[in-house]
Design an enzyme around this catalytic site. Structure first.
Site, PDB file in Angstrom:
ATOM      1  N   CYS A 117       0.847  -1.193   0.000  1.00 60.97           N
ATOM      2  CA  CYS A 117       0.000   0.000   0.000  1.00 60.97           C
ATOM      3  C   CYS A 117       0.882   1.243   0.000  1.00 60.97           C
ATOM      4  O   CYS A 117       2.088   1.177   0.244  1.00 60.97           O
ATOM      5  CB  CYS A 117      -0.919  -0.002   1.210  1.00 60.97           C
ATOM      6  SG  CYS A 117      -2.343   1.110   1.035  1.00 60.97           S
TER       7      CYS A 117
ATOM      8  N   ASP B  18       8.460   9.717 -39.461  1.00 62.86           N
ATOM      9  CA  ASP B  18       9.612   9.968 -40.314  1.00 62.86           C
ATOM     10  C   ASP B  18       9.469   9.044 -41.524  1.00 62.86           C
ATOM     11  O   ASP B  18       8.933   7.945 -41.401  1.00 62.86           O
ATOM     12  CB  ASP B  18      10.899   9.661 -39.543  1.00 62.86           C
ATOM     13  CG  ASP B  18      12.108   9.663 -40.448  1.00 62.86           C
ATOM     14  OD1 ASP B  18      12.361  10.690 -41.091  1.00 62.86           O
ATOM     15  OD2 ASP B  18      12.790   8.619 -40.518  1.00 62.86           O
TER      16      ASP B  18
END
Length: 769
Positions: free
Chosen positions: A17, A402
């Protein structure tokens, strides 16, 4: 203290936790020699940056008093995460089973055998046995003034005992302890996906030393050593094959479905599986710097790049718990004092509110889902560096590619050599290859490869100086530029020189005993060296040639019209000039990837609305490629220098906000960094791509891109589901508690049950859809 920093990774038991995360940070941070602490709740690990003289055992010793244990890992990508034993052999479950048995005895004694004293005793012992681990942790937390779930649960149990709710107290403890065990088991299962990645790399390697094979721990293998991998074995290192040939299953790294054929000169990666052949591998990366180690490290350090959802939950949780605790105090006091309410009734309701105050389910909603998604992506050959980029992938509305090496295959070839009158085509190609011989540009490689294919000698000491003009071409000074020398003439000259060598050698045999000397190259001029005069050679775009005053329209065979015609057919064209004299054209073609068009269509058919192509090529050539891919002309941005690509990404980001840039990870590094999400293609074994890109597609496969975007979108949906579940159930129980309809055990079920729900829901990301 030394300026050198060392990093050690520990597996931490009991890390379940957010309260434990803060506990680890607060405990380890002040230790002498510790320079940084990075906790991964999802991976159950902590990375400690420290001075070399720091004793790693201090970490375990420091965490033991706060109820946590830490085990150091040998290296990234090695070993395995601790696994929980089967439930029937799990010592952590024993108190829960004992408490459950005592509760059954207590209920039977109370309602069947009418033995109230025995019933109460059984229930009290059940509370003590089942709650001992919780109470012990609560005392530690209370000393730190940390109001975690253990403190809240302990207060609730003590309150129930004060009220005489014996069964309620025992049930609360048993349910909470069982839910804690179940949550720990579920977390272990969620972490096992990362653990499986860690187990890929073998712990030992077969190294050749002093001519003998020796099996040693991988940590002891050095760069440059030779490792032998036999058939069916896992490859323990990153390196290059020196001898042997085999099929290698690279799926753990690249996600490729088919084995890759490896021979001398090919790269191999640690954690991949060798097939039927034997491989001799020269190590080129340290064991803690392999591609697999970088993948695991990127997943475990994803906490650095937390998503917006995760940051929101953390901010909310910090305010939520104290607010509900304050509300519980008000609920216990205000109604009885000011409105004549019953003390016992409102005190009980306040205890229910205390249980609801724990935000565990909410805190777990995001990291478990993110870790599962990152592990799933890594298994498919997609490396995503944190929840921020994973979540951003799910929001992408435009993708900029590209062109060369991304949408095209990146293996351009010379298709035409067009010289002007009086210039031989071999001589033109030879001169261009000489000028380009020191360039790493893909067009330069195409020219030199074409020269190699024709058997042209272009590296005989002719290049005097070289300067690359980024985005335009090269300017070189060549000492020898005999354009009249055709291939045939060159071969005749080489034959003549060979004949002269043979004649001199024969003469030497008859006279050397008498002290004569001879030279086979006496009549050959010595090549020019750097600094001597030479001829300026230009190879590049029209812009480059025009800047140097070259008139390429003066020649009829290779003029402006021919240049344009070649470009219209999708070819990239470079001009060659000597000084201001235009010598000819070289056309180069790079074909689109087979999967490029389908990928573009799939992206536009999903959540991505617009696809763009960025290139340094001219607009005519770029448009021809775009047409093959189904892209409109207005989606093509051509003639871009590297800095222009950055500007283009910035403009697209303003227009679409959520934009991804896809490139090769090296030439496009500035644009990848500028984009909200930079995605590198074919990153396996490429350090620059792994270091700079936000997302790395390990295999050179465009089809992984839509998969990554879909994964991001799916992750976002599950995170939102988890947050709604965590908050919704809390609100529902809160409302029931306010009107007296919720009990303590119902609150425990709601709290821990919700934690389990979000864990299991998040773990769905480990499955394919």
């Amino acid at each position: 203290m030394s300026n050198v920093t060392t990093t050690t990774t520990y597996q931490v038991k009991g890390l379940c936790c957010s309260s434990e995360v803060k506990l680890v940070e607060d405990t380890l941070g002040p230790l002498p020699g510790v320079e940084g602490v990075q906790v991964s709740l999802a991976a159950g690990s902590v990375r400690v940056s420290h001075a070399p003289e720091f004793d790693p055992d201090q970490v375990g010793a420091a965490l033991e008093p706060v109820g946590l244990s830490a085990t150091p890992r040998k290296r990234p990508g090695a070993g395995s995460m601790p696994t929980r034993p089967p439930w029937w052999r799990d010592a952590d479950l024993l108190p829960v089973l004992v408490a459950g048995l005592l509760i059954v005895v207590g209920v039977l004694c109370m309602h069947v055998f009418a033995l109230p004293t025995v019933a109460v005793a059984s229930l009290v012992v059940a509370t003590a046995v089942g709650g001992f681990p919780v109470f012990k942790t609560a005392i530690r937390s209370a000393k730190r003034l940390d109001m975690d779930i253990n403190v809240l649960m302990t207060v609730a149990v003590i309150g129930a005992l004060i009220l005489g709710e014996w069964l309620e107290a025992a049930m609360v403890v048993a349910l909470f302890a069982f839910a804690e065990w179940l949550e720990g088991a579920s977390m272990s299962r969620a972490r096992s996906a990362i653990g499986k990645l860690m187990e890929l790399a073998p712990d030992e390697a077969r190294v050749v030393r002093d001519g003998q094979e020796e099996v040693v721990p991988v940590e002891m293998v050095g760069i440059g050593e030779q490792v032998i991998v036999r058939p069916g074995e896992k490859i323990p290192v990153d390196g290059v094959v020196e001898a042997g040939e085999s099929e290698v299953d690279q799926a753990p790294i690249t996600g490729e479905s088919k084995p890759a054929h490896k021979r001398a000169g090919d790269e191999v990666f640690a954690g991949t599986l060798n097939g039927q052949g034997s491989l001799d591998i020269r190590v080129d990366h340290a064991p803690d710097d392999t591609t697999l180690a970088k993948v695991i490290e990127a997943i475990e350090t994803a906490q650095q790049n937390r998503s917006e959802s995760e940051r929101f939950v953390e901010r909310f949780a910090r305010r939520y718990t104290p607010s509900v605790i304050a509300l519980a105090v008000l609920a216990a006091t205000v109604p009885p004092i000011f409105f004549g309410g019953d003390w016992e009734t409102w005190f009980y309701r306040s205890l229910v509110l205390l249980v609801i105050a724990c935000p565990c389910a909410l805190v777990l909603a995001t990291p478990i889902t993110t870790a599962s998604a990152l592990a799933r992506a890594a298994r498919d050959g997609i490396l995503i560096k944190g929840g921020r980029f994973l979540e951003e992938l799910g929001r992408i509305r435009a993708v900029a590619f590209d062109k060369t090496g991304t949408l095209t295959q990146g293996r351009p070839q010379v298709t035409e050599v067009v010289p002007v009158s009086g210039v031989d085509d071999d001589a033109l190609l030879r001169l261009a290859a000489t000028a380009e011989s020191r360039s790493e540009h893909y067009l330069a490689r195409a020219i030199t490869q074409a020269a190699d294919a024709r058997g042209l000698d272009y590296n005989g000491g002719r290049l005097v100086s070289f300067q690359a003009q980024v985005g335009r071409g090269v300017e070189a000074w060549v000492a020898e530029a005999d354009l009249a020398q055709s291939k045939q003439a060159q071969q005749a000259k080489q034959a003549q020189q060979a004949e002269q060598v043979e004649m001199v050698a024969e003469a030497g045999e008859s006279c050397c005993s008498g002290g004569c000397s001879s030279s086979a190259t006496a009549d050959a001029p010595a090549p020019s060296r750097s600094g001597e005069a030479g001829q300026k050679i230009l190879v590049g775009s029209r812009t480059l040639l025009e800047e140097h005053g070259v008139d390429f329209d003066a020649a009829s065979e290779a003029n402006s019209a021919r240049w344009t015609a070649l470009e219209e057919h999708g070819q990239t064209v470079v001009g060659v000039a000597r000084g201001d004299e235009f010598l000819g054209l070289i056309a180069i073609e790079d074909t689109p990837r087979p999967e490029a068009k389908a990928t573009v269509e799939r992206l536009r058919g999903g959540q991505v609305g617009d696809v763009y192509m960025l290139t340094g090529d001219n607009a005519v050539c770029a448009s021809a490629v775009a047409e093959e891919l189904g892209l409109d002309d207005d989606a093509v941005l051509a003639n871009l220098l590297p800095e222009d690509k950055v500007s283009a990404i910035e403009k697209l980001s303003k227009r679409h906000r959520h934009v991804a840039m896809v490139g090769d990870g090296i030439n496009d590094a500035p644009a990848l960094a500028a984009a909200p999400v930079g995605i590198a293609m074919g990153a396996a074994g490429t350090d620059i791509a792994l270091d700079t890109a936000h997302v790395a597609l390990m295999a050179d496969d465009l089809e992984k891109l839509p998969q990554a975007i879909d994964l991001g979108a799916r992750t976002g949906r599950i995170i939102r589901q988890n947050i709604v579940l965590a908050l919704g159930i809390k609100v529902a129980v809160f409302a029931l508690a306010a009107v007296g309809m919720a009990t303590l055990w119902m609150a425990v079920l709601a709290d821990m049950g919700t934690s389990l729900l979000v864990i299991f829901n998040g773990m769905r990301m480990l499955r394919s859809e």
